[in-house]
Each structure stands twice: as structure tokens, then as C-alpha cells.
Design a protein around this motif. Structure first.
Motif, short mmCIF file in Angstrom:
data_model
loop_
_atom_site.label_atom_id
_atom_site.label_comp_id
_atom_site.label_asym_id
_atom_site.label_seq_id
_atom_site.Cartn_x
_atom_site.Cartn_y
_atom_site.Cartn_z
N LEU A 160 0.83 -1.20 0.00
CA LEU A 160 0.00 0.00 0.00
C LEU A 160 0.87 1.25 0.00
N ALA A 161 2.02 1.18 0.70
CA ALA A 161 2.95 2.31 0.69
C ALA A 161 3.51 2.53 -0.71
N GLN A 162 3.77 1.44 -1.44
CA GLN A 162 4.22 1.56 -2.82
C GLN A 162 3.14 2.21 -3.68
N LEU A 175 -2.15 -6.88 -4.74
CA LEU A 175 -3.51 -6.78 -4.20
C LEU A 175 -4.49 -7.58 -5.05
N TYR A 176 -4.37 -7.46 -6.35
CA TYR A 176 -5.32 -8.11 -7.25
C TYR A 176 -5.16 -9.62 -7.22
N MET A 177 -3.91 -10.11 -7.14
CA MET A 177 -3.73 -11.56 -7.15
C MET A 177 -4.32 -12.20 -5.89
N ILE A 216 -12.80 -8.47 1.33
CA ILE A 216 -13.30 -7.15 1.72
C ILE A 216 -12.15 -6.27 2.22
N MET A 217 -11.24 -6.86 2.99
CA MET A 217 -10.09 -6.11 3.50
C MET A 217 -9.22 -5.60 2.35
N ILE A 218 -8.98 -6.46 1.35
CA ILE A 218 -8.14 -6.07 0.21
C ILE A 218 -8.80 -4.94 -0.58
N LEU A 219 -10.09 -5.09 -0.85
CA LEU A 219 -10.80 -4.08 -1.65
C LEU A 219 -10.86 -2.75 -0.92
N ASN A 220 -11.09 -2.81 0.39
CA ASN A 220 -11.12 -1.57 1.17
C ASN A 220 -9.75 -0.92 1.22
N SER A 221 -8.70 -1.74 1.27
CA SER A 221 -7.33 -1.21 1.31
C SER A 221 -6.97 -0.54 -0.01
N MET A 222 -7.41 -1.14 -1.11
CA MET A 222 -7.12 -0.57 -2.42
C MET A 222 -7.79 0.79 -2.58
N GLY A 223 -9.02 0.89 -2.09
CA GLY A 223 -9.74 2.15 -2.21
C GLY A 223 -10.02 2.50 -3.67
N HIS A 224 -10.41 3.72 -3.89
CA HIS A 224 -10.75 4.18 -5.23
C HIS A 224 -9.54 4.18 -6.15
N ARG A 225 -8.38 4.49 -5.61
CA ARG A 225 -7.16 4.60 -6.43
C ARG A 225 -6.79 3.25 -7.07
#
Length: 232
Positions: A160-162, A175-177, A216-225
Motif C-alpha cells: 500500500l505504501a508503494q 492486491l489483485y492476485m 473485503i479487507m483487500i478491496l477496502n485497502s485498495m480504495g478508489h485509487r
């Protein structure tokens, strides 16, 4: 592009790797689309077995690492290795798990068609497909992930920092994998419950819920960006 017997020079390496990544990106999207709309793959897996998967980001960003003296490059392919070889590339792991996921989705559609035909007395239930191969592949894929690519809180925050720092490609692939891996678990449960009046056993339901929580955690972490700019 992979028929060269020697490692290409710096300029050719970058060109070949860009071509390779473009092909695999299209293959990945077409594989998922073909599974969802129930059409044959435009490129058969047999035709891709000798084509290298994308290299890890370090080698792509600094390709001279691969051509330095005494460097023995390690290549990965679509089929999971028999020698328990770890795959370091985020992009390559995304392609592999996407192919597994699409196989399960395709099997769900095929099983639904067989069940409808079986209820009408047109085919035997034995024609229903199996997902044992895909389940084994998913388990193997998870086992072959290196430590820095496993879904842990530390790894999640690092990627996420990257993403925040603008290095979106490898972070998005990570994230996607894992989103696809958890979706594959959910799809395997959907396949098992299809046509059954009894829901999954409690132990399986627990894994199903964990997969949903992780997704759900992954999708929330990704956010809109992360959802709007997959490759940056």
C-alpha cells in the motif's frame, strides 16, 4: 520472442519484456472474460507453455542485473512447477492465479448446464465437471509464494505504501492476485453447493467466511485509487 538461446542485449531485453508483458496482460483479461461469457480461449494454454511469464519488477526496472556475468536467470511459466520453484514476480503470480480462477468459474457454468440437462433426463450426472485440479493448483500456488508475496498485514502495508508512492504496478498486482485467490476459494464453495440442498460443512464455511473477510479487507485497502488505476 522466447526462442533466443542467449540472453538478449539490454535494449532487446527491454523490448522483449514489454512485448511479453503486453501479451500476458491481454491473455489475463481474455481468460477472465472467456470464463464469464463461456467462450473458448483465443489462445490455448498449450500454446503458452513455452512462453516465459513476466519477470519480477527488479529485473524489469534494472535489466542489466540479468545480463551481468555469471548471472543464471530464473524464468517462470504458466504451468506450476513440479520442483517447488518459488516465483518472485507479482505479475506472473497474478497471471497464474487468474488462470486458476477462470477455470473454476468456467466449471461452475458447465456444472449448471449439466444439472439442467440432467433434470430433463438428457444427460447423466456423471458429465458434471470436477474442480479437484483447480483446487490443487490453488493450494500449490499459495505454497509457492515467497514470504514477501504472502497476504500478511506487514506485506499489505508495504505494498500500500508503494501504491501511495506511485509504484502502482507491483502493488496493484499483489492486491489483485490475492483478491483473485480469495475469490477462487469462494467460487470453489459455490461450485460445491451448486445443485446441493445442503450447504458447506461448518469447517468449510469458516474458510469461506475468512476468504470473504480477506477479500473485503483487500478491496477496502485498495480504495478508489487501486480500483480505477490498475496499472500506473
Amino acid at each position: 520472442m522466447d526462442n533466443l538461446t542467449q540472453i538478449p542485449a539490454h535494449k532487446n531485453y527491454v523490448r522483449n519484456e514489454c512485448m511479453r508483458r503486453t501479451f500476458w496482460y491481454i491473455f489475463h483479461i481474455e481468460t477472465l472474460a472467456s470464463a464469464f461469457i463461456d467462450r473458448p480461449l483465443p489462445v490455448l494454454p498449450e500454446q503458452t507453455r513455452v512462453l516465459r511469464l513476466p519477470s519480477e519488477e527488479t529485473l524489469f526496472d534494472m535489466p542489466r542485473i540479468e545480463v551481468r556475468p555469471n548471472m543464471d536467470p530464473s524464468y517462470d511459466y504458466l504451468s506450476l512447477p513440479l520442483d517447488q520453484k518459488v516465483c518472485q514476480s507479482e505479475f506472473a503470480n497474478l497471471i497464474r492465479v487468474g488462470f486458476i480462477y477462470s477455470g473454476v468459474i468456467a466449471a461452475i457454468g458447465q456444472k449448471a448446464r449439466v444439472l439442467r440437462a440432467w433434470e430433463q433426463g438428457r444427460v447423466p450426472i456423471s458429465q458434471a465437471p470436477s474442480v479437484n485440479k483447480h483446487e490443487t493448483e490453488l493450494r500449490t500456488w499459495l505454497e509457492l509464494l515467497p514470504d514477501h508475496l504472502r497476504l500478511t498485514e506487514d506485506n499489505l502495508q508495504a505494498y500500500l505504501a508503494q501504491l501511495d508512492g506511485g509504484a502502482g504496478s507491483s502493488a496493484w498486482c499483489f492486491l489483485y492476485m490475492h483478491a483473485l485467490a480469495e475469490s477462487t476459494v469462494l467460487a470453489l464453495h459455490e461450485f460445491a453447493d451448486l445443485g446441493s440442498e445442503i450447504n458447506s460443512a461448518a469447517s468449510l464455511a469458516t474458510r469461506q467466511q475468512k476468504a470473504l473477510d480477506n477479500l473485503i479487507m483487500i478491496l477496502n485497502s485498495m480504495g478508489h485509487r487501486g480500483r480505477t488505476k490498475p496499472i500506473s
